[in-house]
Design an enzyme around this catalytic site. Sequence first.
Site, PDB file in Angstrom:
ATOM      1  N   ASP A   1      -9.154  -8.335  -2.552  1.00  0.00           N
ATOM      2  CA  ASP A   1      -9.451  -7.944  -1.171  1.00  0.00           C
ATOM      3  C   ASP A   1     -10.853  -8.382  -0.741  1.00  0.00           C
ATOM      4  O   ASP A   1     -11.183  -8.319   0.445  1.00  0.00           O
ATOM      5  CB  ASP A   1      -9.321  -6.428  -0.990  1.00  0.00           C
ATOM      6  CG  ASP A   1      -7.897  -6.005  -0.684  1.00  0.00           C
ATOM      7  OD1 ASP A   1      -7.048  -6.891  -0.476  1.00  0.00           O
ATOM      8  OD2 ASP A   1      -7.625  -4.788  -0.647  1.00  0.00           O
TER       9      ASP A   1
ATOM     10  N   THR B   1       0.817  -1.208   0.000  1.00  0.00           N
ATOM     11  CA  THR B   1       0.000   0.000   0.000  1.00  0.00           C
ATOM     12  C   THR B   1       0.849   1.255   0.000  1.00  0.00           C
ATOM     13  O   THR B   1       2.031   1.230   0.142  1.00  0.00           O
ATOM     14  CB  THR B   1      -0.906  -0.041   1.215  1.00  0.00           C
ATOM     15  OG1 THR B   1      -1.584  -1.275   1.197  1.00  0.00           O
ATOM     16  CG2 THR B   1      -1.859   1.072   1.279  1.00  0.00           C
TER      17      THR B   1
ATOM     18  N   SER C   1      -7.962  -2.058   4.447  1.00  0.00           N
ATOM     19  CA  SER C   1      -7.423  -1.764   5.770  1.00  0.00           C
ATOM     20  C   SER C   1      -6.684  -0.427   5.800  1.00  0.00           C
ATOM     21  O   SER C   1      -6.076  -0.086   6.812  1.00  0.00           O
ATOM     22  CB  SER C   1      -6.464  -2.874   6.200  1.00  0.00           C
ATOM     23  OG  SER C   1      -7.147  -4.097   6.334  1.00  0.00           O
TER      24      SER C   1
END
Length: 582
Positions: free
Chosen positions: A435, A393, A460
């Site tokens: 995801d 990420t 997340s």
Amino acid sequence: MVVRRTLPVLVIAVTLLAGSGTAVAKAPPAFGPVATGFGGAVATVDPDATRVGLAVLRDGGNAVDAAVAAAATLGVTEPFSSGIGGGGFFVFYDARTRTVHTIDGRETAPATMRPDAFVNPATGMPYNFQEARVSGISVGVPGTLATWQSALDRWGTRSLRRSLQPAIDVAHRGFVVDATFAGQVASNRDAFGQFSSTSALYLPGGAPPPVGSVFRNPDLARTYEQIAREGIGTFYRGPIGADLVRTVRQPPRSPTPVGTWAFPIRPGTMQRSDLAAYRTRFPAPTHVTYHGLDVYGMPTPSSGGSTVGEALNILDTVDLARLPYAQALHYYLEASALAFADRNRYVGDDTPRSLLDALLTPEFAKQRAALIDPDHAREPFPPGVPDGHEQHTTNLTVADRWGNVVEYTFTIEQIGGNGMVVPGRGFLLNNELTDFNFVPTQGSAPDPNLPAPGKRPRSSMAPTILLRGGRPLLAVGSPGGATIITTVLQILLNRLDFGMSLPDAIAAPRASQRNLATTQAEPAFLALPQISVLQAMGHTFVSTTEIGAATGVEFLGHGRLLAATEPVRRGGGAAGVVRTHG
């Protein structure tokens, strides 16, 4: 040519407080992981992005302008973790109104996606993760460009065209390949090698670009130039989008693949109408108070804001600073487990706002905190029942001289995304739809994170802004999948409860408990003297090389700023300030 270091994930912290000059230097200055000063600060994993952000500040641009320019540059220099083929979440503090806003730029599922999209129809079993990842099925409709345009339209002072120019320059000039960049290509060799477009860009002659060579991406430069001229419509409704959809539906298999791949490469069902229908969303942020501070985060489809917020609420029922450090760590791990139990049960794209708010009430936190045994570990925990409800990420932080703040996390999911470069366009596609849960995970209860048409997969990502008395105090974020939540939470506790400076809070050893029977922990955490006490309490640890790669900015008062990045993880970061003196 730009000399630079590449790090494996996209993490940007940019604080912008003044400005002059957007020209991109040919050789960036040396940046360390920490910088303190005035007039603006930038902290990223990449010196080019840091340099671009500072240049925007010096030219009078605001936080949003610098965030977009730095993000676009990272799309060039950190292509395996970011880019216009992905999406993310943008949190913005407006200094004029003293309010926090969000942009949901998460990818969406095609209109044809079914709940069993990741189940092999021949066997009835879910696909192996890598089979699902390296496919057209995993690609969500990208939201990054729409996020940049939405942010600039609402709060920026510059056009997207001007914001893209520094990244165009870097893509044309190139940068020097280091061992990390080459290693990322090498680790994806078999996946990248299946596609002619990806091989041509990243595996010239069948091998990663040599360390020390100059890497250029003229296709991406031309793609950015076309977007700069024609606007984002050329991506969502025009020829760039047509090329993207063709790649999803007809993966560009190489007739002479490099390496081997054990799985069939399955096409996706995305259509041009899916791209044309994409819209950013602007939900209200999550909000809790912790030690009198206002903590704002990202709501669904991200679970970051609600899970960090619930854990903070649980921990606000005890005085961590007065506890022995081992017991304080025990409470951190147990609170994380409790919050993850509720996250997994309740949080997804379709979670009603009333339920999300119920998860964040102090009353619910007290119920959950009552389950923590101060002397013994009890995870995994069952989910709670909120009142009235039965049921790797990229990060960027920016603040400008007017006091506006951006915390922005974006990604293409796995390092290297789904492995497919859009032919002639120079950018990788995401694999964000992995995801979603591949099959139901909640027994007889509804699963909030199964695929569905137009749905956004749970994330997340946890871009977080803290205010004190209505003014910014701290902004933090991290990549790292589900460990993002525990990374942000642990940094906040280190800074607010354990008396660490922000650089020390980021550098400290990490552990991640996500309501599992074991807790992931870095070797340095396992070497703490408190580890034997935690093990005696019943905590079981498994070692992992590193967790997260955070950045943050702290407002020290009187216009002084502290930008901090990782000193070691993921190769370390690059922090800089506009000027070192007031």
